[in-house]
Scaffold this motif. Structure first.
Motif, PDB file in Angstrom:
ATOM      1  N   VAL A 225      -7.845 -35.801 -35.819  1.00  0.00           N
ATOM      2  CA  VAL A 225      -7.362 -34.656 -36.590  1.00  0.00           C
ATOM      3  C   VAL A 225      -6.837 -33.584 -35.647  1.00  0.00           C
ATOM      4  CG1 VAL A 225      -7.926 -32.885 -38.295  1.00  0.00           C
ATOM      5  CG2 VAL A 225      -9.032 -35.127 -38.427  1.00  0.00           C
ATOM      6  N   ALA A 226      -5.583 -33.208 -35.831  1.00  0.00           N
ATOM      7  CA  ALA A 226      -4.935 -32.177 -35.015  1.00  0.00           C
ATOM      8  C   ALA A 226      -4.823 -30.883 -35.819  1.00  0.00           C
ATOM      9  CB  ALA A 226      -3.556 -32.649 -34.576  1.00  0.00           C
ATOM     10  N   GLU A 227      -4.330 -29.830 -35.150  1.00  0.00           N
ATOM     11  CA  GLU A 227      -4.277 -28.521 -35.803  1.00  0.00           C
ATOM     12  C   GLU A 227      -3.043 -28.336 -36.668  1.00  0.00           C
ATOM     13  OE1 GLU A 227      -4.913 -23.885 -34.400  1.00  0.00           O
ATOM     14  OE2 GLU A 227      -5.993 -25.512 -33.415  1.00  0.00           O
ATOM     15  N   LYS A 228      -2.001 -29.136 -36.412  1.00  0.00           N
ATOM     16  CA  LYS A 228      -0.800 -29.043 -37.240  1.00  0.00           C
ATOM     17  C   LYS A 228      -0.064 -30.383 -37.222  1.00  0.00           C
ATOM     18  CE  LYS A 228       1.480 -26.628 -33.402  1.00  0.00           C
ATOM     19  NZ  LYS A 228       2.143 -25.366 -32.992  1.00  0.00           N
ATOM     20  N   PRO A 229       0.778 -30.637 -38.217  1.00  0.00           N
ATOM     21  CA  PRO A 229       1.423 -31.944 -38.349  1.00  0.00           C
ATOM     22  C   PRO A 229       2.237 -32.370 -37.130  1.00  0.00           C
ATOM     23  CG  PRO A 229       1.610 -30.731 -40.398  1.00  0.00           C
ATOM     24  CD  PRO A 229       1.031 -29.766 -39.392  1.00  0.00           C
ATOM     25  N   SER A 230       2.935 -31.455 -36.475  1.00  0.00           N
ATOM     26  CA  SER A 230       3.765 -31.846 -35.331  1.00  0.00           C
ATOM     27  C   SER A 230       2.921 -32.392 -34.183  1.00  0.00           C
ATOM     28  CB  SER A 230       4.603 -30.658 -34.848  1.00  0.00           C
ATOM     29  OG  SER A 230       3.773 -29.579 -34.436  1.00  0.00           O
ATOM     30  N   VAL A 231       1.720 -31.818 -33.990  1.00  0.00           N
ATOM     31  CA  VAL A 231       0.835 -32.320 -32.930  1.00  0.00           C
ATOM     32  C   VAL A 231       0.262 -33.673 -33.335  1.00  0.00           C
ATOM     33  CG1 VAL A 231      -1.263 -31.861 -31.601  1.00  0.00           C
ATOM     34  CG2 VAL A 231       0.305 -29.994 -32.148  1.00  0.00           C
TER      35      VAL A 231
ATOM     36  N   ALA B 236      -0.009 -39.539 -32.404  1.00  0.00           N
ATOM     37  CA  ALA B 236       0.216 -40.902 -32.891  1.00  0.00           C
ATOM     38  C   ALA B 236       1.249 -41.625 -32.031  1.00  0.00           C
ATOM     39  CB  ALA B 236       0.663 -40.866 -34.345  1.00  0.00           C
ATOM     40  N   THR B 237       2.304 -40.919 -31.651  1.00  0.00           N
ATOM     41  CA  THR B 237       3.345 -41.531 -30.817  1.00  0.00           C
ATOM     42  C   THR B 237       2.801 -41.910 -29.451  1.00  0.00           C
ATOM     43  OG1 THR B 237       5.038 -40.213 -31.965  1.00  0.00           O
ATOM     44  CG2 THR B 237       5.635 -41.168 -29.838  1.00  0.00           C
ATOM     45  N   ALA B 238       2.005 -41.020 -28.849  1.00  0.00           N
ATOM     46  CA  ALA B 238       1.463 -41.287 -27.513  1.00  0.00           C
ATOM     47  C   ALA B 238       0.428 -42.402 -27.531  1.00  0.00           C
ATOM     48  CB  ALA B 238       0.849 -40.008 -26.939  1.00  0.00           C
TER      49      ALA B 238
ATOM     50  N   VAL C 258      -4.291 -40.917 -37.766  1.00  0.00           N
ATOM     51  CA  VAL C 258      -4.015 -39.595 -37.182  1.00  0.00           C
ATOM     52  C   VAL C 258      -3.449 -38.669 -38.249  1.00  0.00           C
ATOM     53  CG1 VAL C 258      -2.898 -38.337 -35.308  1.00  0.00           C
ATOM     54  CG2 VAL C 258      -3.467 -40.761 -35.000  1.00  0.00           C
ATOM     55  N   THR C 259      -4.078 -37.519 -38.428  1.00  0.00           N
ATOM     56  CA  THR C 259      -3.593 -36.544 -39.393  1.00  0.00           C
ATOM     57  C   THR C 259      -3.850 -35.138 -38.842  1.00  0.00           C
ATOM     58  OG1 THR C 259      -3.591 -35.939 -41.747  1.00  0.00           O
ATOM     59  CG2 THR C 259      -5.732 -36.405 -40.735  1.00  0.00           C
TER      60      THR C 259
ATOM     61  N   VAL D 163      -8.853 -29.774 -47.949  1.00  0.00           N
ATOM     62  CA  VAL D 163     -10.233 -30.284 -47.956  1.00  0.00           C
ATOM     63  C   VAL D 163     -10.282 -31.661 -48.605  1.00  0.00           C
ATOM     64  CG1 VAL D 163     -12.551 -29.921 -48.893  1.00  0.00           C
ATOM     65  CG2 VAL D 163     -11.293 -28.008 -47.895  1.00  0.00           C
ATOM     66  N   GLY D 164      -9.581 -31.829 -49.713  1.00  0.00           N
ATOM     67  CA  GLY D 164      -9.534 -33.131 -50.369  1.00  0.00           C
ATOM     68  C   GLY D 164      -8.883 -34.189 -49.490  1.00  0.00           C
ATOM     69  N   HIS D 165      -7.836 -33.803 -48.778  1.00  0.00           N
ATOM     70  CA  HIS D 165      -7.151 -34.732 -47.873  1.00  0.00           C
ATOM     71  C   HIS D 165      -8.079 -35.184 -46.753  1.00  0.00           C
ATOM     72  CE1 HIS D 165      -4.060 -36.435 -45.279  1.00  0.00           C
ATOM     73  NE2 HIS D 165      -4.472 -35.644 -44.307  1.00  0.00           N
ATOM     74  N   LEU D 166      -8.792 -34.239 -46.120  1.00  0.00           N
ATOM     75  CA  LEU D 166      -9.714 -34.595 -45.041  1.00  0.00           C
ATOM     76  C   LEU D 166     -10.815 -35.521 -45.542  1.00  0.00           C
ATOM     77  CD1 LEU D 166     -10.137 -31.183 -43.166  1.00  0.00           C
ATOM     78  CD2 LEU D 166      -8.899 -33.207 -42.355  1.00  0.00           C
ATOM     79  N   SER D 167     -11.355 -35.229 -46.707  1.00  0.00           N
ATOM     80  CA  SER D 167     -12.405 -36.072 -47.272  1.00  0.00           C
ATOM     81  C   SER D 167     -11.902 -37.494 -47.496  1.00  0.00           C
ATOM     82  CB  SER D 167     -12.907 -35.484 -48.598  1.00  0.00           C
ATOM     83  OG  SER D 167     -13.446 -34.190 -48.411  1.00  0.00           O
ATOM     84  N   ALA D 168     -10.662 -37.610 -47.976  1.00  0.00           N
ATOM     85  CA  ALA D 168     -10.107 -38.932 -48.275  1.00  0.00           C
ATOM     86  C   ALA D 168      -9.840 -39.736 -47.009  1.00  0.00           C
ATOM     87  CB  ALA D 168      -8.812 -38.778 -49.083  1.00  0.00           C
ATOM     88  N   VAL D 169      -9.233 -39.119 -45.989  1.00  0.00           N
ATOM     89  CA  VAL D 169      -8.895 -39.882 -44.776  1.00  0.00           C
ATOM     90  C   VAL D 169     -10.128 -40.194 -43.939  1.00  0.00           C
ATOM     91  CG1 VAL D 169      -6.524 -39.021 -44.660  1.00  0.00           C
ATOM     92  CG2 VAL D 169      -8.341 -37.772 -43.458  1.00  0.00           C
ATOM     93  N   ALA D 170     -11.223 -39.441 -44.147  1.00  0.00           N
ATOM     94  CA  ALA D 170     -12.446 -39.692 -43.371  1.00  0.00           C
ATOM     95  C   ALA D 170     -13.242 -40.876 -43.910  1.00  0.00           C
ATOM     96  CB  ALA D 170     -13.336 -38.447 -43.366  1.00  0.00           C
TER      97      ALA D 170
END
Length: 228
Positions: free
Chosen positions: A18-24, A29-31, A68-69, A110-117
């Protein structure tokens, strides 16, 4: 780690990053995917998935599925609990003793984090390497940890100063633990900002509006960041 019939490590175990923003998150993920194509899923926030043989800290490289999200800054915000301070007529001194609570900045995040975890065995926190990032790391862990695969759950902290592939892969090899002291320092600063800001804003607004006609009906805002 469990192995399949071929003797290869099982890729059923998932590592959630989990990163702080989508671009990171995209850079990570690319690296980490080594340039291979990876699957990206749009949702409340983009999520990228791939399988790769990578180390996690001092552990030997092993084959795992990686997810990665990101978030978008803080997951929770501090405010006063419902009560007497809801009224503008409340005594500003009450701000220094009133109970506080943290509530989600976005129910969608919060719902997104719960789902991907769900189903992940390990959580790697890629928040910014500063005190604010450490605070957000604990917020992310607070949401994700209850959904991790219980018998293997592990929460790790990646620290990096650049988003180049070399820097990100280097951070993956030197994973540590989140620093609770830095997160606690941010919690203290947030509480001071809230209590002082609301108390002084209400006091100054009342005091000055009664003395200067031009300020009648205006809000005179105060905050530590607004003073030298």
């Amino acid at each position: 780690m469990a192995a399949d019939a071929s003797g290869e490590p099982s890729t059923s175990l998932v590592v959630l990053h989990v990163a702080e923003k989508p671009s990171v998150a995209l850079a990570i993920a690319t690296a980490l995917s080594g340039g291979q194509r990876f699957r990206s899923v749009d949702g409340a926030l983009p999520t990228h998935e791939f399988t790769a043989r990578l180390p996690l800290g001092n552990a030997a490289p092993s084959l795992r599925r990686h997810r990665v999200t990101s978030v978008r800054g803080h997951v929770f915000a501090l405010d006063f609990a419902p009560g007497p301070l809801d009224s503008w007529d409340a005594d500003p001194e009450g701000c220094f003793a009133a109970p506080t609570l943290k509530s989600p900045c976005s129910a969608g995040v919060v719902g997104h984090l719960s789902a991907v975890a769900r189903g992940a065995a390990e959580l790697v926190l890629w928040l910014d390497a500063d005190a604010e990032g450490e605070s957000i790391a604990f917020e992310v862990a607070h949401v994700c940890e209850p959904h991790l695969f219980s018998s293997r759950k592990s929460v790790l902290r990646a620290r990096f100063s650049a988003v180049s592939p070399a820097a990100l892969l280097g951070a993956l090899k030197t994973l540590g633990e989140p620093d609770v002291r830095l997160a606690a320092a941010v919690d203290a600063r947030q509480e001071l900002d809230l209590r002082l800001g609301v108390a002084w804003t209400r006091y100054l607004t009342r005091r000055l509006a009664g003395r200067f006609g031009a300020l009648r009906g205006c809000l005179v805002s105060y905050g530590p960041c607004q003073t030298p």
